[in-house]
Motif scaffolding. Sequence first.
Motif, PDB file in Angstrom:
ATOM      1  N   ARG A 215       0.786  -1.151   0.175  1.00 19.95           N
ATOM      2  CA  ARG A 215      -0.193  -0.105  -0.011  1.00 19.95           C
ATOM      3  C   ARG A 215       0.797   1.316  -0.056  1.00 19.95           C
ATOM      4  N   HIS A 216       2.011   1.078   0.350  1.00 20.71           N
ATOM      5  CA  HIS A 216       2.921   2.261   0.425  1.00 20.71           C
ATOM      6  C   HIS A 216       3.703   2.668  -0.859  1.00 20.71           C
ATOM      7  N   LEU A 217       3.376   1.870  -1.668  1.00 20.58           N
ATOM      8  CA  LEU A 217       4.368   2.057  -3.099  1.00 20.58           C
ATOM      9  C   LEU A 217       4.041   3.498  -3.775  1.00 20.58           C
ATOM     10  N   SER A 218       4.971   4.195  -3.756  1.00 23.99           N
ATOM     11  CA  SER A 218       4.678   5.465  -4.128  1.00 23.99           C
ATOM     12  C   SER A 218       4.428   5.658  -5.906  1.00 23.99           C
ATOM     13  N   ARG A 219       4.022   6.743  -6.192  1.00 27.35           N
ATOM     14  CA  ARG A 219       3.755   6.990  -7.432  1.00 27.35           C
ATOM     15  C   ARG A 219       5.075   7.082  -8.423  1.00 27.35           C
ATOM     16  N   ALA A 220       4.943   7.175  -9.785  1.00 25.57           N
ATOM     17  CA  ALA A 220       6.020   6.913 -10.575  1.00 25.57           C
ATOM     18  C   ALA A 220       7.045   8.335 -10.480  1.00 25.57           C
ATOM     19  N   GLY A 221       8.067   8.047 -10.539  1.00 32.19           N
ATOM     20  CA  GLY A 221       9.094   9.168 -10.261  1.00 32.19           C
ATOM     21  C   GLY A 221       9.704   9.431  -8.854  1.00 32.19           C
ATOM     22  N   ARG A 222       9.057   8.787  -7.940  1.00 34.17           N
ATOM     23  CA  ARG A 222       9.071   9.165  -6.527  1.00 34.17           C
ATOM     24  C   ARG A 222      10.160   8.150  -5.727  1.00 34.17           C
ATOM     25  N   VAL A 223      10.993   8.584  -4.895  1.00 33.77           N
ATOM     26  CA  VAL A 223      11.692   7.656  -4.168  1.00 33.77           C
ATOM     27  C   VAL A 223      10.893   7.388  -2.584  1.00 33.77           C
ATOM     28  N   THR A 224      10.874   6.051  -2.572  1.00 31.87           N
ATOM     29  CA  THR A 224      10.269   5.664  -1.252  1.00 31.87           C
ATOM     30  C   THR A 224      11.435   4.853  -0.317  1.00 31.87           C
ATOM     31  N   ILE A 225      11.693   5.434   0.883  1.00 35.52           N
ATOM     32  CA  ILE A 225      12.662   4.969   1.813  1.00 35.52           C
ATOM     33  C   ILE A 225      11.714   4.192   2.989  1.00 35.52           C
ATOM     34  N   TYR A 226      12.243   2.797   2.778  1.00 31.69           N
ATOM     35  CA  TYR A 226      11.645   2.050   4.005  1.00 31.69           C
ATOM     36  C   TYR A 226      12.598   1.992   5.209  1.00 31.69           C
ATOM     37  N   ASP A 227      12.548   2.375   6.392  1.00 27.13           N
ATOM     38  CA  ASP A 227      13.496   2.395   7.417  1.00 27.13           C
ATOM     39  C   ASP A 227      12.993   1.014   8.330  1.00 27.13           C
ATOM     40  N   ARG A 228      13.668   0.167   7.979  1.00 27.72           N
ATOM     41  CA  ARG A 228      13.247  -1.038   8.307  1.00 27.72           C
ATOM     42  C   ARG A 228      11.962  -1.721   7.201  1.00 27.72           C
ATOM     43  N   SER A 229      11.770  -2.973   6.892  1.00 29.39           N
ATOM     44  CA  SER A 229      11.082  -3.314   5.671  1.00 29.39           C
ATOM     45  C   SER A 229      10.362  -4.622   6.107  1.00 29.39           C
ATOM     46  N   TRP A 230       9.948  -5.309   4.755  1.00 30.36           N
ATOM     47  CA  TRP A 230       9.443  -6.605   4.662  1.00 30.36           C
ATOM     48  C   TRP A 230      10.311  -7.630   5.334  1.00 30.36           C
ATOM     49  N   TYR A 231      11.637  -7.271   5.395  1.00 28.53           N
ATOM     50  CA  TYR A 231      12.720  -8.224   5.833  1.00 28.53           C
ATOM     51  C   TYR A 231      12.483  -8.523   7.260  1.00 28.53           C
ATOM     52  N   GLY A 232      11.563  -7.832   8.062  1.00 30.91           N
ATOM     53  CA  GLY A 232      11.327  -8.004   9.364  1.00 30.91           C
ATOM     54  C   GLY A 232      10.840  -9.458   9.286  1.00 30.91           C
ATOM     55  N   ARG A 233       9.973  -9.864   8.224  1.00 28.09           N
ATOM     56  CA  ARG A 233       9.570 -11.297   8.615  1.00 28.09           C
ATOM     57  C   ARG A 233      10.368 -12.314   8.771  1.00 28.09           C
ATOM     58  N   VAL A 234      11.842 -12.261   8.158  1.00 31.02           N
ATOM     59  CA  VAL A 234      12.678 -13.186   8.251  1.00 31.02           C
ATOM     60  C   VAL A 234      13.863 -12.749   9.482  1.00 31.02           C
ATOM     61  N   LEU A 235      13.777 -11.380   9.963  1.00 27.65           N
ATOM     62  CA  LEU A 235      14.705 -11.305  10.895  1.00 27.65           C
ATOM     63  C   LEU A 235      13.908 -11.157  12.419  1.00 27.65           C
ATOM     64  N   VAL A 236      13.347  -9.961  12.759  1.00 30.35           N
ATOM     65  CA  VAL A 236      12.512 -10.003  14.161  1.00 30.35           C
ATOM     66  C   VAL A 236      11.554 -11.080  14.217  1.00 30.35           C
ATOM     67  N   GLU A 237      10.867 -11.076  13.250  1.00 31.46           N
ATOM     68  CA  GLU A 237       9.619 -12.154  13.505  1.00 31.46           C
ATOM     69  C   GLU A 237      10.036 -13.467  13.465  1.00 31.46           C
ATOM     70  N   ARG A 238      11.310 -13.728  12.972  1.00 29.01           N
ATOM     71  CA  ARG A 238      11.823 -15.048  13.125  1.00 29.01           C
ATOM     72  C   ARG A 238      12.461 -15.431  14.525  1.00 29.01           C
ATOM     73  N   VAL A 239      13.178 -14.240  14.622  1.00 32.06           N
ATOM     74  CA  VAL A 239      14.111 -14.575  15.983  1.00 32.06           C
ATOM     75  C   VAL A 239      13.176 -14.654  17.195  1.00 32.06           C
ATOM     76  N   GLU A 240      12.202 -13.584  17.020  1.00 25.67           N
ATOM     77  CA  GLU A 240      11.405 -13.572  18.402  1.00 25.67           C
ATOM     78  C   GLU A 240      10.400 -14.359  18.560  1.00 25.67           C
ATOM     79  N   GLY A 241      10.188 -15.253  17.434  1.00 31.86           N
ATOM     80  CA  GLY A 241       9.039 -16.326  17.323  1.00 31.86           C
ATOM     81  C   GLY A 241       7.795 -15.729  16.802  1.00 31.86           C
ATOM     82  N   PHE A 242       7.679 -14.457  16.168  1.00 32.04           N
ATOM     83  CA  PHE A 242       6.385 -13.983  15.964  1.00 32.04           C
ATOM     84  C   PHE A 242       5.881 -14.670  14.797  1.00 32.04           C
ATOM     85  N   ALA A 243       6.798 -15.102  13.870  1.00 30.49           N
ATOM     86  CA  ALA A 243       6.358 -15.802  12.763  1.00 30.49           C
ATOM     87  C   ALA A 243       6.699 -17.481  13.010  1.00 30.49           C
ATOM     88  N   THR A 244       5.753 -18.355  12.547  1.00 27.29           N
ATOM     89  CA  THR A 244       6.141 -19.742  12.617  1.00 27.29           C
ATOM     90  C   THR A 244       7.431 -20.071  11.689  1.00 27.29           C
TER      91      THR A 244
END
Lengths: 519, 519
Positions: A376-405
């Motif tokens: 939903r946050h993908l921005s329109r053409a020609g813009r820069v979207t900067i994610y300070d932390r991202s979808w990689y949380g799934r395989v980092l914090v969610e993995r390590v903390e056990g929030f994701a199976t």
Amino acid sequence: MFRTAELGRTVSKEDFEAVADTLRIEMVELQQHLRTCDFPVIILFAGVDGAGKSETMNLLNEWMDPRWIVTRAYAEPSEEERERPLFWRYWRDLPARGKIGLFLSAWYSQPLLDRAWNRIGEAQFDERLSRVATFEKELADDGALILKFWMHLGRKEQKKRLKTLEKDPHESWRVTERDWKHWEMYDDFITASERLIVQTSMAHAPWQIVEGLDPRYRSLTVLTAIRDAARRHMDSQKMRKRLVTTLDSRQKKQAPAAAEVATPAAAAASADPVGTAILSRMPSILSSLDMARSYDKKDYAEQAQIQRARLNGLQRRARAEGVSSILVFEGWDAAGKGGAIRRMTAGLDARDYQVIPVAAPTDEERAHHYLWRFWRHLSRAGRVTIYDRSWYGRVLVERVEGFATQEEWKRAYSEIRDFEEQLIEHGSVLVKYWFHITKEEQHERFKQRESIAYKRWKLTGEDWRNREKWDAYETAVNEMIERTSTHTAPWTLVEANDKRHARVKAMETFCDALEKRLG
Amino acid sequence: MFRTAELGRTVSKEDFEAVADTLRIEMVELQQHLRTCDFPVIILFAGVDGAGKSETMNLLNEWMDPRWIVTRAYAEPSEEERERPLFWRYWRDLPARGKIGLFLSAWYSQPLLDRAWNRIGEAQFDERLSRVATFEKELADDGALILKFWMHLGRKEQKKRLKTLEKDPHESWRVTERDWKHWEMYDDFITASERLIVQTSMAHAPWQIVEGLDPRYRSLTVLTAIRDAARRHMDSQKMRKRLVTTLDSRQKKQAPAAAEVATPAAAAASADPVGTAILSRMPSILSSLDMARSYDKKDYAEQAQIQRARLNGLQRRARAEGVSSILVFEGWDAAGKGGAIRRMTAGLDARDYQVIPVAAPTDEERAHHYLWRFWRHLSRAGRVTIYDRSWYGRVLVERVEGFATQEEWKRAYSEIRDFEEQLIEHGSVLVKYWFHITKEEQHERFKQRESIAYKRWKLTGEDWRNREKWDAYETAVNEMIERTSTHTAPWTLVEANDKRHARVKAMETFCDALEKRLG
């Protein structure tokens, strides 16, 4: 993807011998145990010539009882085979339940060669790989345990290895002109191999990339991986069977069977299985970084100015041409992501960018697929979207903390690759940074934050607690890089002990990527 | 595939009204129950124009509480949408957990149009469909219940329907020139649609083909399907959650949670849910056959001779050109498969064919994937392989007798299609016969077998027992035909109450297929 398998990992003779006997016994016991299980084990070796594929297969035959192993390598199809569909010979050779099948390249060999030699295009390559994926899916659905090892060597190492073999009078027959031809085509093979691994690495049939330089290292890696996967599979098959029985008896409107608790094979084994300790001491892609890289103040001022000007010009072109950029900032706590982002945005027009700080999901976000909030946050053409932390949380914090199976975060690698592929296909520039600092440097920075009043808010108990899990995070980061650093969406590892170096490198990388995209 | 949805099924007003109130209450209760579940429901409608897609979506909104329903239809992408990857708009509209999303064509629309208009080739079509399949897989993995209804109308019925709409002053706006253009392209759409359904019908996101002629029939079909699928999904999600919890607690080396027994939502509902009885009385593809077809003795002798001679000539050409044939004989007990096979082989050279009687698997076969034993029997180039019963046992006897779990036989449809696709891609001729007799005719034949000494061995207690399960088998056969009769591998339904007719039709069909292949 392959950089993580070019770190020069070796296991010493002493270390290897200290565990060899135990491991050998374990493998034999495992095999005997498998004979009573009602699923087959399919182990496939592929990869760079000279990286030890056949040697490892030989070792498995030597260490286990070859009567219960089917070993298969394939030449050009015979007349008999050509008269049937392509997969006939593979179906014919599949091991029965309770047995182990070792396959050399097999169904991967021809598609890879055809692609590397450019006899087929990318779309055709994908189609062939999708047939392979369906084949493996059907076997896995039937209960098979499928393990695939990709044995890797860097370009230089392969040359060295071929030379060594050539010099040895007993081994020189192994090296043919074709091998040298393939070595010349190294880059074509690597590009095709990466795509092959991405397209066919599934939770039910994962590829494991193995550095093939040192025989002891690769043997230990492969053997322990087989042992651990087989134990896990025995457990999960037992559980699944019980679930099916219970569900079925319900469908038939009988009383559900009382759920008995099986002895989990994995849990029965020791908590720290033989070999694991040695392998955990091996260098990782993170440990291979040169953390001394730095700029002095003057150089930094100069470089930062150059890159900022460059960025400004490039982004104006990107805006005009409607090219969007997506920047992903990941890294250790206190690694300097925020500072680097601020230096980056200083070079941009405020109308052109958006910084998305990713914290715990909102209620609405939690009620959707975890990727939904990034879409939903993908921005329109020609813009820069900067994610300070991202979808990689799934395989980092969610993995390590056990929030994701485990099932969830393992699946996430391919979900993420698919997501990023869609961004790139759409024409966006994607840059992913991992800001790396040493554990000591982090400690230093935490202490500093505590002592400076206006920085104190940045540090929470959470940070100290995360720090205690450094090793678990490091494992997760290494695996993340291995699985999601691809030719089209590579990770940029930023040596961030020196903030100046990190900031310049981040800007420079983005500029390079923009320049490449804009041509 | 679509023939099974052109049978003129209708539900009378009285029948419909007799269940409507109860069903309506069930749907509302279901929706309230779903709100407490932590998965979204995604329901998609696609198919032939005029087959009632929007009407059904409207009905769902009318019968349930629209506050908890997201309804989406898509026009050409807006500028906003074009600036993001294609799937952005679909991700954005996904329903949250506990809600229902109704989608009109959505992600299927553009690929289908592009293929029917021949703007993309088959390989590109497959690639687009594979992206769709990945998208749905990710949502299903996340727990979503996905139901897809393909609303169908035959070519003539569509014309009639468009005419009727045009005449009605309140509805005429619905019919545009584009609709008529599409109607002219009916066959192109059907070919593309079949491929679309085959490529994207997965166990976790199945297509259900619905005959769209009669509003009451299609409403009842769709509503009961949603109700039943939702109840099953609630159950299986509960079970899965328990399994994951147990597995996870083991990985974490805690004691497994005591397995509590949940109240299964499906079992709690009545054993014969509202609407099921009416739908089970509807005509099926089997019941639509003209069972009176027959030959008198003289015509038969003549026809049989003609086809035998034709077969002999064609097979000699096939042998010379290395074209293999695979014949699959399935049908009711005593339907005359054996006799038809013997008449067929009488026209062939004994060196050219092989009859494979398929009974219970051997020990060795049982130790492999169920398709393994069929793969191994594939004969060499230019030969005819005749399977007397086949891999379809998986979705017939194994389904009805419970030898395969529901998960297994449901998965089998696509496994079988994949297998047959490989045979056809290899250049083989594949002919599949279903020998159909009426229940009365079977009784007649069983009695006859009992009374004729040299035929008595053919009849076992098993046969009488199978006969008792006639209805369950009939359901399985109808579904098998719907799911596995494709453009490239169609089922030939043989009206076999008259043995002469059946034998000639079998030979003639094979000859036609050979002729087509040999050109």
